[in-house]
Design an enzyme around this catalytic site. Structure first.
Site, PDB file in Angstrom:
ATOM      1  N   HIS A 115      43.079  38.916  31.942  1.00  0.00           N
ATOM      2  CA  HIS A 115      43.120  38.001  30.798  1.00  0.00           C
ATOM      3  C   HIS A 115      41.711  37.929  30.189  1.00  0.00           C
ATOM      4  O   HIS A 115      40.728  37.764  30.926  1.00  0.00           O
ATOM      5  CB  HIS A 115      43.510  36.590  31.249  1.00  0.00           C
ATOM      6  CG  HIS A 115      44.897  36.451  31.782  1.00  0.00           C
ATOM      7  ND1 HIS A 115      45.929  35.940  31.034  1.00  0.00           N
ATOM      8  CD2 HIS A 115      45.423  36.749  32.997  1.00  0.00           C
ATOM      9  CE1 HIS A 115      47.048  35.916  31.778  1.00  0.00           C
ATOM     10  NE2 HIS A 115      46.759  36.403  32.966  1.00  0.00           N
ATOM     11  N   HIS A 145      46.716  42.927  35.297  1.00  0.00           N
ATOM     12  CA  HIS A 145      46.183  42.665  33.954  1.00  0.00           C
ATOM     13  C   HIS A 145      44.996  41.730  34.024  1.00  0.00           C
ATOM     14  O   HIS A 145      44.941  40.837  34.870  1.00  0.00           O
ATOM     15  CB  HIS A 145      47.264  42.100  33.027  1.00  0.00           C
ATOM     16  CG  HIS A 145      48.015  40.935  33.586  1.00  0.00           C
ATOM     17  ND1 HIS A 145      49.028  41.083  34.513  1.00  0.00           N
ATOM     18  CD2 HIS A 145      47.902  39.605  33.370  1.00  0.00           C
ATOM     19  CE1 HIS A 145      49.511  39.891  34.833  1.00  0.00           C
ATOM     20  NE2 HIS A 145      48.834  38.978  34.154  1.00  0.00           N
TER      21      HIS A 145
HETATM   22  P1  AMP Z   1      50.031  36.167  34.773  1.00  0.00           P
HETATM   23  O1  AMP Z   1      50.424  34.760  35.096  1.00  0.00           O
HETATM   24  O2  AMP Z   1      48.571  36.431  35.047  1.00  0.00           O
HETATM   25  O3  AMP Z   1      50.943  37.172  35.412  1.00  0.00           O
HETATM   26  O4  AMP Z   1      50.133  36.288  33.201  1.00  0.00           O
HETATM   27  C1  AMP Z   1      51.164  36.942  32.544  1.00  0.00           C
HETATM   28  C2  AMP Z   1      50.892  36.778  31.077  1.00  0.00           C
HETATM   29  O5  AMP Z   1      51.692  37.708  30.377  1.00  0.00           O
HETATM   30  C3  AMP Z   1      51.221  35.375  30.522  1.00  0.00           C
HETATM   31  O6  AMP Z   1      50.046  34.824  29.931  1.00  0.00           O
HETATM   32  C4  AMP Z   1      52.322  35.663  29.489  1.00  0.00           C
HETATM   33  O7  AMP Z   1      52.222  34.839  28.356  1.00  0.00           O
HETATM   34  C5  AMP Z   1      52.066  37.128  29.160  1.00  0.00           C
HETATM   35  N1  AMP Z   1      53.231  37.879  28.680  1.00  0.00           N
HETATM   36  C6  AMP Z   1      54.454  37.951  29.260  1.00  0.00           C
HETATM   37  N2  AMP Z   1      55.255  38.766  28.568  1.00  0.00           N
HETATM   38  C7  AMP Z   1      54.513  39.247  27.533  1.00  0.00           C
HETATM   39  C8  AMP Z   1      54.776  40.129  26.452  1.00  0.00           C
HETATM   40  N3  AMP Z   1      55.983  40.720  26.290  1.00  0.00           N
HETATM   41  N4  AMP Z   1      53.788  40.383  25.562  1.00  0.00           N
HETATM   42  C9  AMP Z   1      52.593  39.799  25.709  1.00  0.00           C
HETATM   43  N5  AMP Z   1      52.265  38.956  26.716  1.00  0.00           N
HETATM   44  C10 AMP Z   1      53.226  38.673  27.611  1.00  0.00           C
END
Ligand code: AMP
Ligand code: ZN
Length: 107
Positions: free
Chosen positions: A101, A99
């Site tokens: 950001h 993903h």
């Molecule tokens: P990362 O540390 O780059 O893997 O970021 C994962 C991101 O996913 C974090 O910023 C979380 O807040 C976000 N996240 C986790 N679960 C969900 C969800 N169900 N819907 C939206 N964002 C999510």
């Protein structure tokens, strides 16, 4: 990937606040925003991280990168925004579905 939360979002098995979708990708609001606008852009295809991609993913990743400024502008970030990609545990990755950001403050 049945136990992948972002695959479930892409499959509409669990809800998300979706701001953009096409055949290849989905963009939704981060559930725990670290900025006034905090979006996550994912490929619909399950890719674990940037460390697992290869030449076969060049077109998809290119499409996603080109879509980022369009999505950012549509969400109030036309003045500018930050992007980051966490890769692997050492890179702070918590959800193992690639993903991007997209973060910023509308002006
Ligand atoms: P990362 O540390 O780059 O893997 O970021 C994962 C991101 O996913 C974090 O910023 C979380 O807040 C976000 N996240 C986790 N679960 C969900 C969800 N169900 N819907 C939206 N964002 C999510
Ligand atoms: Zn997945």
């Amino acid at each position: 990937m049945t136990d992948c939360i972002f695959c479930k979002i892409a499959d509409k098995q669990i809800p998300a606040d979706i701001v953009y979708e096409d055949n290849d990708m989905l963009c939704f609001k981060d559930i725990n925003p670290a900025a006034p606008v905090h979006l996550l852009l994912i490929p619909k295809q399950h890719l674990v991280s940037l460390a697992e991609v290869g030449p076969e993913h060049e077109a998809l990743l290119g499409k996603m990168m080109v879509k980022v400024p369009e999505i950012a502008e549509a969400n109030g970030l036309g003045y500018g925004f930050k992007t980051h990609i966490n890769t692997g545990k050492g890179g702070g990755q918590e959800v193992f579905h690639l993903h991007i950001h997209i973060m910023g403050r509308p002006v």
